[in-house]
Design a protein around this motif. Structure first.
Motif, mmCIF file in Angstrom:
data_model
loop_
_atom_site.group_PDB
_atom_site.id
_atom_site.type_symbol
_atom_site.label_atom_id
_atom_site.label_comp_id
_atom_site.label_asym_id
_atom_site.label_seq_id
_atom_site.Cartn_x
_atom_site.Cartn_y
_atom_site.Cartn_z
ATOM 1 N N ILE A 1 49.166 53.274 104.304
ATOM 2 C CA ILE A 1 50.426 52.571 104.565
ATOM 3 C C ILE A 1 50.227 51.496 105.618
ATOM 4 O O ILE A 1 50.667 50.353 105.462
ATOM 5 C CB ILE A 1 51.526 53.572 104.997
ATOM 6 N N TYR B 1 49.178 50.939 96.840
ATOM 7 C CA TYR B 1 49.175 50.199 98.115
ATOM 8 C C TYR B 1 48.053 49.158 98.139
ATOM 9 O O TYR B 1 48.236 48.029 98.619
ATOM 10 C CB TYR B 1 49.006 51.164 99.290
ATOM 11 N N SER C 1 57.359 52.989 96.461
ATOM 12 C CA SER C 1 56.441 53.825 97.237
ATOM 13 C C SER C 1 57.105 55.066 97.822
ATOM 14 O O SER C 1 56.420 56.012 98.210
ATOM 15 C CB SER C 1 55.810 53.009 98.367
#
Length: 527
Positions: free
Chosen positions: A189, A125, A104
């Protein structure tokens, strides 16, 4: 299209993560959940479908070596489907959370530069959240079946997750995120990554850890010894090894290498015993570089020396791309091996890279640099794998089919190109060879004879030069990956025997190497 090439594209449609790894950018927004029941069912059905196709008459008389290897691969995969390693989805040396952070942050095979890259990463994600949910389900099933981690491994995983949360290692450089997507990206996130690792952290601490085993390894798990024999066959790609035979081979190799180390010690005119000599070499500050930069520079210099001296002596082959040398990301280094090589994608859009834990100065004594470079770089992993890419070896046999004994056996074999009269570097080579011999003893000790972590640790410390962190990580690696560590020595011995037989008929070492490398990494039973 060849049947194995068709299978390859069917496979990466099932496992798009592999598609991204090899540079097929259309797969970048997909995250593979290979531990799910759906994935396992689909993969099993895919293997059965192709095995049925291969049973047809036109494939029975073919001279295409890859058809034969493909059938072997599918049959081995089907045999492995009865085992339940997916019930342990998180382990210290292969923590999916740490691997995802590397992904990521754009430090792995997924690019993170354009707006499209960031949009794809948001979908990644979301995929990671699904992976966490499946991991939780599997671990709960693992508790019921007693197919679980040891307490030691579990506590390390908890510590790893704590470090991720405390240090916020998952946070990207905010200034690099495109303004139009910044808020959405940061929210993703928190929602899909942070919240879910907090969820699994709580589960592991409160529900999972109390059920964990006192010791780790297949010998402590249901059906473990049968699974271990399967993994021995899988990693050696030979069918003539049992745990007992490998254990004895390891003991014999440890004895032989100890004698050779004593001979090298005598060349230094050192009067003490081998342990005292090892201590002297380890504690001599002149045997180390002083900074991370010096280590990287040393590997670059030795690469040049090897390319000018060893390569033309043993090879008449060329490759199109050299490899990069980089430091392992700091958040991975504490649980990583000292060094590892990541191969390039098929289009060479990203170079093959040698990663070094260069911040740990004591991990790279000067006398081991040449050995490690030969194994990981040229003519080892980088040369062998890049030559296969240049020769357009079918992608299935480069990226999916696991011929570890060929690849790692070749890497260890390449270490032997050190001149034995160069006893400073020969000492480093023998230290590395000792580790590979010890692995035969410890791997079988843990997974067949029921050795404890401490017994394995003590045996390693007795025979190998290492620091506590490195020894600890090595033992964890053996516990976690049954059979993988034995492939180095088994492969090397096989290659040396093959070479010796070849040279009796044709005394041309360059011709042997060309012949050995020509079809790529094949199961040893086909060599």
């Amino acid at each position: 299209m060849k049947i194995y090439n068709k299978f390859f594209y069917d496979y990466i449609n099932l496992d798009p993560e592999m598609g991204s790894y090899i540079g097929e950018r259309k797969y970048d927004k997909y995250y593979t959940i290979s531990i799910s029941q759906e994935y396992r069912d689909n993969y099993s059905n895919l293997c059965k479908e192709y095995l049925y196709e291969l049973s047809k008459q036109k494939y029975q008389t073919t001279d295409d070596i890859y058809i034969k290897v493909f059938k072997y691969f599918l049959e081995l995969e089907q045999q492995g489907s009865e085992y339940e390693d997916y019930l342990i989805p998180l382990e210290p040396s292969d923590n999916k959370i740490l691997n995802f952070i590397e992904l990521s942050l754009g430090e792995s095979y997924l690019p993170l530069k354009t707006l499209k890259n960031y949009k794809n990463m948001i979908i990644q994600y979301q995929g990671f959240e699904k992976w966490i949910n499946v991991a939780l389900q599997n671990m709960r099933i693992g508790i019921k079946k007693k197919y679980i981690l040891s307490k030691l491994q579990c506590k390390i995983v908890i510590k790893q997750i704590n470090n991720v949360l405390t240090n916020k290692r998952y946070m990207p450089n905010i200034s690099n995120i495109p303004i139009s997507i910044k808020n959405e990206y940061l929210q993703a996130i928190d929602k899909y990554f942070v919240n879910n690792i907090k969820l699994i952290q709580t589960f592991i601490k409160n529900e999972y850890l109390p059920h964990c085993l006192d010791e780790g390894g297949l010998s402590f798990l249901p059906n473990g010894k049968k699974e271990y024999q399967y993994l021995i066959n899988y990693y050696t790609t030979l069918n003539n090894f049992t745990p007992e035979k490998i254990h004895k081979l390891g003991l014999d190799e440890v004895k032989r290498i100890t004698e050779e180390l004593n001979n090298v010690k005598n060349k230094f005119n050192y009067e003490g015993n081998l342990k005292q000599f090892n201590d002297y070499m380890v504690n001599n500050p002149n045997n180390y570089y002083k900074t991370s930069t010096e280590i990287i520079n040393a590997f670059e210099k030795i690469r040049t020396v090897i390319n000018k001296t060893i390569m033309p002596k043993y090879f008449n082959l060329k490759i199109n791309y050299e490899y990069d040398i980089k430091s392992i990301p700091s958040y991975l280094s504490h649980y990583s091996t000292t060094a590892y090589y990541m191969m390039a994608p098929h289009d060479n859009s990203r170079k093959g890279t040698l990663y070094l834990d260069s911040n740990n100065i004591k991990s790279f004594p000067i006398y081991e640099i040449k050995t490690l470079s030969l194994h990981e770089g040229n003519p080892g992993h980088h040369f062998q794998l890049t030559y296969s890419i240049d020769k357009k070896i079918p992608k299935l046999f480069l990226y999916i089919m696991d011929s570890t004994a060929y690849v790692e056996g070749w890497g260890l074999y390449c270490e032997s190109f050190i001149n034995k009269d160069d006893y400073f570097n020969e000492y480093g080579r023998l230290n590395y060879e000792m580790i590979r011999a010890v692995r035969l003893v410890i791997d079988t000790g843990i997974h067949y004879y029921g050795w404890s972590y401490q017994k394995a640790y003590d045996y390693y410390e007795k025979h190998c030069i290492s620091y506590k962190k490195e020894t600890h990580n090595e033992i964890l690696r053996y516990i976690q990956s049954p059979g993988q560590a034995i492939s180095y020595k088994i492969g090397e011995i096989f290659i040396k025997n093959l070479r010796d037989e070849y040279l009796k008929k044709n005394n041309d070492i360059k011709a042997f190497h060309k012949d050995f490398l020509k079809d790529g990494a094949l199961p040893l039973c086909f060599m």
